[in-house]
Design a protein around this motif. Sequence first.
Motif, PDB file in Angstrom:
ATOM      1  N   LYS A   1     -13.725  20.036  -5.339  1.00 50.35           N
ATOM      2  CA  LYS A   1     -14.202  18.779  -4.739  1.00 50.35           C
ATOM      3  C   LYS A   1     -14.001  17.567  -5.681  1.00 50.35           C
ATOM      4  N   VAL A   2     -13.330  16.511  -5.162  1.00 46.85           N
ATOM      5  CA  VAL A   2     -12.501  15.550  -5.965  1.00 46.85           C
ATOM      6  C   VAL A   2     -13.331  14.210  -5.559  1.00 46.85           C
ATOM      7  N   GLY A   3     -13.867  13.707  -6.453  1.00 45.40           N
ATOM      8  CA  GLY A   3     -14.436  12.469  -6.278  1.00 45.40           C
ATOM      9  C   GLY A   3     -13.723  11.168  -6.395  1.00 45.40           C
ATOM     10  N   VAL A   4     -13.879  10.217  -5.354  1.00 49.27           N
ATOM     11  CA  VAL A   4     -12.779   9.110  -5.495  1.00 49.27           C
ATOM     12  C   VAL A   4     -13.689   7.764  -5.199  1.00 49.27           C
ATOM     13  N   VAL A   5     -13.133   6.552  -5.788  1.00 53.92           N
ATOM     14  CA  VAL A   5     -14.015   5.358  -5.388  1.00 53.92           C
ATOM     15  C   VAL A   5     -13.760   5.049  -4.167  1.00 53.92           C
ATOM     16  N   LYS A   6     -14.549   4.611  -3.231  1.00 53.17           N
ATOM     17  CA  LYS A   6     -14.460   4.298  -1.928  1.00 53.17           C
ATOM     18  C   LYS A   6     -13.692   3.014  -1.709  1.00 53.17           C
ATOM     19  N   ASN A   7     -12.730   3.389  -0.796  1.00 56.45           N
ATOM     20  CA  ASN A   7     -11.465   2.245  -0.549  1.00 56.45           C
ATOM     21  C   ASN A   7     -10.654   1.747  -1.499  1.00 56.45           C
ATOM     22  N   SER A   8     -10.476   2.730  -2.839  1.00 55.29           N
ATOM     23  CA  SER A   8      -9.662   2.337  -3.858  1.00 55.29           C
ATOM     24  C   SER A   8      -8.235   2.702  -3.545  1.00 55.29           C
ATOM     25  N   VAL A   9      -7.440   2.176  -4.124  1.00 53.52           N
ATOM     26  CA  VAL A   9      -6.112   2.609  -4.028  1.00 53.52           C
ATOM     27  C   VAL A   9      -5.594   4.246  -4.467  1.00 53.52           C
ATOM     28  N   SER A  10      -6.535   4.610  -5.352  1.00 50.60           N
ATOM     29  CA  SER A  10      -6.525   6.298  -5.841  1.00 50.60           C
ATOM     30  C   SER A  10      -6.728   6.919  -4.726  1.00 50.60           C
ATOM     31  N   GLU A  11      -7.788   6.462  -3.706  1.00 54.71           N
ATOM     32  CA  GLU A  11      -8.432   7.334  -2.812  1.00 54.71           C
ATOM     33  C   GLU A  11      -7.020   7.612  -1.735  1.00 54.71           C
ATOM     34  N   LYS A  12      -6.448   6.584  -1.526  1.00 50.43           N
ATOM     35  CA  LYS A  12      -5.064   6.642  -0.592  1.00 50.43           C
ATOM     36  C   LYS A  12      -4.101   7.486  -1.137  1.00 50.43           C
ATOM     37  N   ILE A  13      -3.893   7.229  -2.420  1.00 48.08           N
ATOM     38  CA  ILE A  13      -2.798   8.064  -3.164  1.00 48.08           C
ATOM     39  C   ILE A  13      -3.086   9.576  -2.967  1.00 48.08           C
ATOM     40  N   LEU A  14      -4.472   9.948  -3.095  1.00 44.83           N
ATOM     41  CA  LEU A  14      -4.868  11.452  -3.063  1.00 44.83           C
ATOM     42  C   LEU A  14      -4.821  12.007  -1.704  1.00 44.83           C
ATOM     43  N   HIS A  15      -5.223  11.020  -0.712  1.00 42.20           N
ATOM     44  CA  HIS A  15      -4.984  11.524   0.818  1.00 42.20           C
ATOM     45  C   HIS A  15      -3.743  11.578   0.955  1.00 42.20           C
ATOM     46  N   ASP A  16      -2.793  10.908   0.666  1.00 43.91           N
ATOM     47  CA  ASP A  16      -1.218  10.855   0.730  1.00 43.91           C
ATOM     48  C   ASP A  16      -0.711  12.323   0.397  1.00 43.91           C
ATOM     49  N   TYR A  17      -1.126  12.608  -1.170  1.00 44.28           N
ATOM     50  CA  TYR A  17      -0.705  13.679  -1.702  1.00 44.28           C
ATOM     51  C   TYR A  17      -1.253  15.043  -0.958  1.00 44.28           C
ATOM     52  N   VAL A  18      -2.537  15.157  -0.576  1.00 42.89           N
ATOM     53  CA  VAL A  18      -2.981  16.348   0.243  1.00 42.89           C
ATOM     54  C   VAL A  18      -2.194  16.399   1.315  1.00 42.89           C
ATOM     55  N   LYS A  19      -1.905  15.364   2.088  1.00 42.67           N
ATOM     56  CA  LYS A  19      -1.207  15.374   3.546  1.00 42.67           C
ATOM     57  C   LYS A  19       0.290  15.940   3.181  1.00 42.67           C
ATOM     58  N   ASN A  20       1.032  15.383   2.266  1.00 36.69           N
ATOM     59  CA  ASN A  20       2.288  15.910   1.901  1.00 36.69           C
ATOM     60  C   ASN A  20       2.351  17.229   1.462  1.00 36.69           C
ATOM     61  N   HIS A  21       1.477  17.554   0.774  1.00 31.76           N
ATOM     62  CA  HIS A  21       1.521  18.836   0.021  1.00 31.76           C
ATOM     63  C   HIS A  21       0.685  20.199   0.486  1.00 31.76           C
ATOM     64  N   ALA A  22       0.144  19.879   1.625  1.00 27.99           N
ATOM     65  CA  ALA A  22      -0.889  20.966   2.435  1.00 27.99           C
ATOM     66  C   ALA A  22      -1.890  21.577   1.405  1.00 27.99           C
ATOM     67  N   THR A  23      -2.288  20.576   0.622  1.00 26.01           N
ATOM     68  CA  THR A  23      -3.384  20.984  -0.267  1.00 26.01           C
ATOM     69  C   THR A  23      -4.831  21.038   0.463  1.00 26.01           C
ATOM     70  N   LYS A  24      -5.898  22.158   0.126  1.00 26.34           N
ATOM     71  CA  LYS A  24      -6.815  22.131   0.801  1.00 26.34           C
ATOM     72  C   LYS A  24      -7.948  21.892  -0.400  1.00 26.34           C
ATOM     73  N   ILE A  25      -8.479  20.569  -0.166  1.00 27.26           N
ATOM     74  CA  ILE A  25      -9.613  20.189  -1.314  1.00 27.26           C
ATOM     75  C   ILE A  25     -10.542  19.418  -0.389  1.00 27.26           C
ATOM     76  N   LYS A  26     -11.779  19.161  -0.979  1.00 24.78           N
ATOM     77  CA  LYS A  26     -12.601  18.242  -0.257  1.00 24.78           C
ATOM     78  C   LYS A  26     -12.806  16.797  -1.111  1.00 24.78           C
ATOM     79  N   ILE A  27     -12.547  15.804  -0.409  1.00 20.95           N
ATOM     80  CA  ILE A  27     -12.666  14.392  -0.868  1.00 20.95           C
ATOM     81  C   ILE A  27     -13.814  13.978  -0.835  1.00 20.95           C
ATOM     82  N   VAL A  28     -14.463  13.405  -1.856  1.00 19.63           N
ATOM     83  CA  VAL A  28     -15.901  13.025  -1.732  1.00 19.63           C
ATOM     84  C   VAL A  28     -15.938  11.328  -1.964  1.00 19.63           C
TER      85      VAL A  28
END
Length: 328
Positions: free
Chosen positions: A165-192
């Motif tokens: 369960k990974v916390g990200v600051v809402k609407n931050s650049v880091s949030e987009k980076i993490l979503h892109d990583y999960v999409k590209n690597h088929a990683t199963k996580i919960k982004i909060v």
Amino acid sequence: MGVELKVKCGFIIVLNAIMLVGCGKLTIEDAQPTLTSKNTTLDKIRATNTLVVGFHDRPAPFSYVPNGSATPIGYAIDIENHLINAVKLAVNMPNLDVQWKRIEASERINAVKTGMVDFECSTITNTLARQQEVSFSMGFFVVTSSFLVHKNQNFTGYQDLNNQKVGVVKNSVSEKILHDYVKNHATKIKIVQIDSENIENALQTGMVDMLFSDDVLLANNRMNLKKPDEWQIVGEPNNYEIYGCTLGKNDDTFKKVIDNSLLDLYATGKIYQMYDKWFKTPLPKLGKNLNYSLSVENAKLFAKPYDTPVPSDISKATQNISKGFKTD
């Protein structure tokens, strides 16, 4: 203009900072440019005898307002004060009325875009999307996204993300980076998504297993936890982002004033004094210490400034910084 910088070739750090123009006696060119166009930011400042500077009151050490005070302090505020002096010289108004305006993180782009503030320096990332609305100065800080986790967790980086369960600051650049990583690597996580004011609480209550954000912001979050020594910042660099001051778009005259002032700050070595003050010693009025050493990427930025979103795009810089100096 005539502000002289005497540089010895033996001063390695500052020598690198001005490697674009060589060693010798240097002068800052056009710190007080001649205006040939109308309706620029400098015209507005002259007409109103007022400079409006935006600030965001967190996070420390970039900017914060101590209890019992109405005046912001911090690394970004010291930089803004340096820029304020340059603007005073540019408009030839030593008694210029300077007004500080507090703005929320979500308001920063619009505040500059609409002229509510003349410029602001905070933890805002220079991106191509944002460049469609505002201009950015040369960068004043480089960050990379990392993870803040408890030392008891068996976690070292991206490869250990599954089922977290990974916390990200809402609407931050880091949030987009993490979503892109999960999409590209088929990683199963919960982004909060977490509001910046609730980060430490989310970590300490178990709402999230870890936080993913800019490394320097994580250092601030760790400093504010009840037992900061039990937490660590981990993860190999997967990206670099640049914080820059936001300026009105298509105002090359004002941008040159701001960029030349930053170049002066770097070439004289004053930036290193500011860095040590805010990142390596106890913070004024707070007493806490970030203990955040100067990174290699920040040293490179101070040595060879640029105003592009990522270091690899230096060749695409919107202003040739070397033209800010001339050799006598």
